[in-house]
Design a protein around this motif. Structure first.
Motif, PDB file in Angstrom:
ATOM      1  N   ILE A  37       0.829  -1.205   0.000  1.00 19.11           N
ATOM      2  CA  ILE A  37       0.000   0.000   0.000  1.00 19.11           C
ATOM      3  C   ILE A  37       0.864   1.257   0.000  1.00 19.11           C
ATOM      4  N   ARG A  38       1.907   1.264   0.778  1.00 16.09           N
ATOM      5  CA  ARG A  38       2.815   2.425   0.812  1.00 16.09           C
ATOM      6  C   ARG A  38       3.664   2.529  -0.450  1.00 16.09           C
ATOM      7  N   GLY A  39       3.949   1.379  -1.083  1.00 17.63           N
ATOM      8  CA  GLY A  39       4.849   1.345  -2.228  1.00 17.63           C
ATOM      9  C   GLY A  39       6.278   1.020  -1.858  1.00 17.63           C
ATOM     10  N   SER A  40       6.520   0.620  -0.610  1.00 21.08           N
ATOM     11  CA  SER A  40       7.887   0.422  -0.132  1.00 21.08           C
ATOM     12  C   SER A  40       8.338  -1.030  -0.149  1.00 21.08           C
ATOM     13  N   LEU A  41       7.437  -1.977  -0.432  1.00 20.85           N
ATOM     14  CA  LEU A  41       7.783  -3.390  -0.324  1.00 20.85           C
ATOM     15  C   LEU A  41       8.863  -3.770  -1.329  1.00 20.85           C
ATOM     16  N   GLU A  42       9.809  -4.564  -0.874  1.00 19.86           N
ATOM     17  CA  GLU A  42      10.860  -5.120  -1.711  1.00 19.86           C
ATOM     18  C   GLU A  42      10.914  -6.627  -1.489  1.00 19.86           C
TER      19      GLU A  42
ATOM     20  N   PRO B   6      13.476   9.401  -0.477  1.00 18.69           N
ATOM     21  CA  PRO B   6      14.373   8.334  -0.006  1.00 18.69           C
ATOM     22  C   PRO B   6      13.607   7.287   0.802  1.00 18.69           C
ATOM     23  N   ARG B   7      14.015   6.032   0.655  1.00 15.98           N
ATOM     24  CA  ARG B   7      13.410   4.959   1.439  1.00 15.98           C
ATOM     25  C   ARG B   7      13.785   5.101   2.913  1.00 15.98           C
ATOM     26  N   ALA B   8      12.954   4.528   3.766  1.00 19.44           N
ATOM     27  CA  ALA B   8      13.174   4.662   5.206  1.00 19.44           C
ATOM     28  C   ALA B   8      14.506   4.075   5.639  1.00 19.44           C
ATOM     29  N   ASP B   9      14.980   3.009   4.938  1.00 18.22           N
ATOM     30  CA  ASP B   9      16.254   2.394   5.312  1.00 18.22           C
ATOM     31  C   ASP B   9      17.456   3.089   4.679  1.00 18.22           C
ATOM     32  N   GLY B  10      17.191   4.157   3.906  1.00 13.84           N
ATOM     33  CA  GLY B  10      18.270   4.907   3.283  1.00 13.84           C
ATOM     34  C   GLY B  10      18.822   4.282   2.021  1.00 13.84           C
ATOM     35  N   GLU B  11      18.288   3.125   1.624  1.00 19.04           N
ATOM     36  CA  GLU B  11      18.771   2.425   0.436  1.00 19.04           C
ATOM     37  C   GLU B  11      17.873   2.721  -0.754  1.00 19.04           C
ATOM     38  N   GLY B  12      18.248   3.663  -1.582  1.00 15.16           N
ATOM     39  CA  GLY B  12      17.474   3.972  -2.777  1.00 15.16           C
ATOM     40  C   GLY B  12      16.284   4.871  -2.484  1.00 15.16           C
ATOM     41  N   VAL B  13      15.418   4.979  -3.481  1.00 13.44           N
ATOM     42  CA  VAL B  13      14.274   5.880  -3.371  1.00 13.44           C
ATOM     43  C   VAL B  13      12.989   5.107  -3.628  1.00 13.44           C
TER      44      VAL B  13
END
Length: 511
Positions: A310-315, A394-401
């Motif tokens: 939903i957020r768009g952050s899943l990897e 930026p992603r919450a973990d600082g790795e990429g956007v």
């Protein structure tokens, strides 16, 4: 276990893993607290827990009566035959009406009044079911909104005599020839009888009224235009001002043609750089039969992945170690030169379990609770509170956007798919439950919509009444054929052996 004491005197106990997830992740950035969410959950359990058990008892009672009905017929010498099928069906219907399981047949005198939904729900197209606990598959399912027609054709069994490994160039030529023929026949050919296979380069020009149009250049230098120019909806240029890609639309679905340098196709075999078609418009994110959720850890894994979707952050990492992330939306210039956006991901609904599943991830007064109550509440909280899209931050973990994408539902809806309901009365209860969830979360009435899985004999027989009960919220009724067949077998187990599978495959279904 985290403990929430309620005004009623009841004590709600929540597995620490679930409580911490809600506290630290699900309500982050919202006005909610974890205790506030679980107080709403407790109220829902107190209201809907007792009726849930009553519905299950009613199911068992009806099944017992059906078993007894067939046992008695068997004792009296009855056996099903092709000649008796019509009479048997009429007698069964009369029996089910007599025990109050069915209503007597009546005209369908209502209209579905579901509000205007997201456009994907009005458009015919494929739908996926994605297991929520597998991050890689969940991301892949969301991104399946667009896929390479070349890849699909190449990897299919079309012309299986051309081996993909040993005859790769020949198979690729076959793919290009057949996809070009498909485009000519089903999308749009070119004026003068020219086909896609005759065009070596593409550009955009202007019509007399100033609109952009697609122009093809053949090998002899002739310029041609589409027979159906309205199929051309937009394009993108590269930094040199050359055509890099263009879009056609057919039957409401878009096709993206990616070009080589100079707006050309491959000079050897005529292929585009790639041919991307809009495919899986909708996607059921599944907490039910595509996954195995047996404890709080499993539930939280699914909820965390759903929050990421939903957020768009899943990897997630694929089987070859490749990192998968949600795609950014596609942008293009339309025929008037205005910038437009196309969603890159499927419209996601969510399927929680039905009324027969219980969980000990949360207990009330020491007793397990219906899993659907906690599942529907938390997935609705996540979808309603976090569906805001992302802007490449930026992603919450600082790795990429993050991807650049709009919300999952532009209409602000939460599409809840409900499986394995048996009766219209159970559907009506689910509607009452949805209303209570909306009140508890402070959502506008009508935010939550229902997709009804027609997977039970009773639901098939009562589908008109079920649609009546859900007429203000229903967005689909979908038959799950494997579950539906299993339900038929169980409901009529004592009627005797069923036909062999080979015969069932040829039979008319649901007669």
């Amino acid at each position: 276990m985290a403990t929430v004491r309620l005004p009623s005197g009841n004590v709600l106990e929540v597995h620490d893993t679930l409580y911490n997830f809600v506290r630290d992740e699900a309500v982050a950035g919202t006005a909610w607290t974890a205790d506030g969410v679980f107080e709403v959950l407790a109220e829902l359990i107190e209201e809907f827990g007792p009726p849930n058990r009553e519905f299950l008892a009613r199911r068992a009672d009806v099944q017992q009566q059906i078993d007894d009905y067939y046992r008695e017929k068997r004792r009296n010498g009855w056996a099903p035959t092709g000649e008796s099928a019509t009479r048997d069906a009429e007698e069964l219907e009369s029996f089910l009406v007599a025990i109050g399981y069915l209503e007597a047949e009546r005209p369908v005198d209502f209209e579905v009044a579901t509000p205007q939904l997201d456009p994907e729900m009005d458009q015919n197209g494929p739908e996926l079911v994605t297991p929520v606990t597998n991050a890689s598959m969940a991301v892949g399912g969301a991104n399946a909104r667009w896929g390479s027609l070349y890849d699909a054709w190449f990897l299919s069994d079309i012309h299986s005599e051309i081996d993909a490994e040993e005859q790769r160039p020949a198979r690729l030529r076959m793919v290009v020839e057949e996809t070009n023929a498909f485009l000519d026949e089903h999308v749009s050919a070119w004026q003068g009888g020219v086909g896609f296979d005759s065009i070596e380069a593409y550009s955009v020009g202007r019509t007399d009224d100033g609109a952009y149009e697609l122009v093809g250049r053949t090998s002899d230098g002739a310029e041609v235009r589409l027979e159906h120019p309205d199929k051309f909806i937009g394009f993108n240029l590269n930094d040199e001002g050359e055509l890099a890609e263009f879009f056609l639309e057919d039957n409401g679905l878009r096709i993206l043609f990616q070009l080589y340098e100079g707006g050309t196709v491959d000079p050897v075999n005529g292929q585009f750089r790639d041919l991307i078609v809009e495919s899986a418009l909708t996607n059921i994110i599944d907490f039910e039969d595509a996954v195995s959720v047996v404890d709080a850890d499993d539930l939280v894994e699914g909820l965390r992945n759903y929050l990421g979707l939903i957020r768009g952050s899943l990897e997630g990492y694929g089987s070859r170690g490749n990192l998968k992330q949600l795609n950014s939306d596609k942008t293009y210039r339309d025929v008037n030169g205005e910038e437009r956006t196309l969603k890159a991901t499927s419209l996601m609904s969510v399927r929680n379990v039905s009324i027969h599943m219980y969980t000990d991830a949360v207990t009330l007064g020491g007793e397990e609770i219906p899993e659907r109550i906690v599942g529907v509440l938390l997935t609705t909280l996540i979808a309603s509170a976090h569906d805001r899209g992302s802007n490449g931050e930026p992603r919450a973990d600082g790795e990429g956007v993050m991807p650049v994408r709009g919300p999952n539902s532009g209409g602000g809806f939460v599409y809840q798919v409900t499986p394995k309901l048996h009766t219209a009365e159970e559907v009506a209860e689910q509607m009452r439950f949805f209303e209570a969830v909306e009140r508890g979360l402070g959502l506008p009435a009508g935010t939550m919509l229902i997709g009804i899985m027609n997977e039970e004999l009773g639901m098939t027989l009562q589908l008109p009444q079920a649609l009546r009960a859900a007429r203000n919220r229903v967005f689909f009724a979908n038959t799950g054929f494997l579950d539906r067949t299993g339900s038929q077998l169980r409901a009529q187990m004592y009627a005797g052996p069923v036909d062999p599978r080979e015969d069932l495959n040829q039979a008319t279904f649901n007669t």
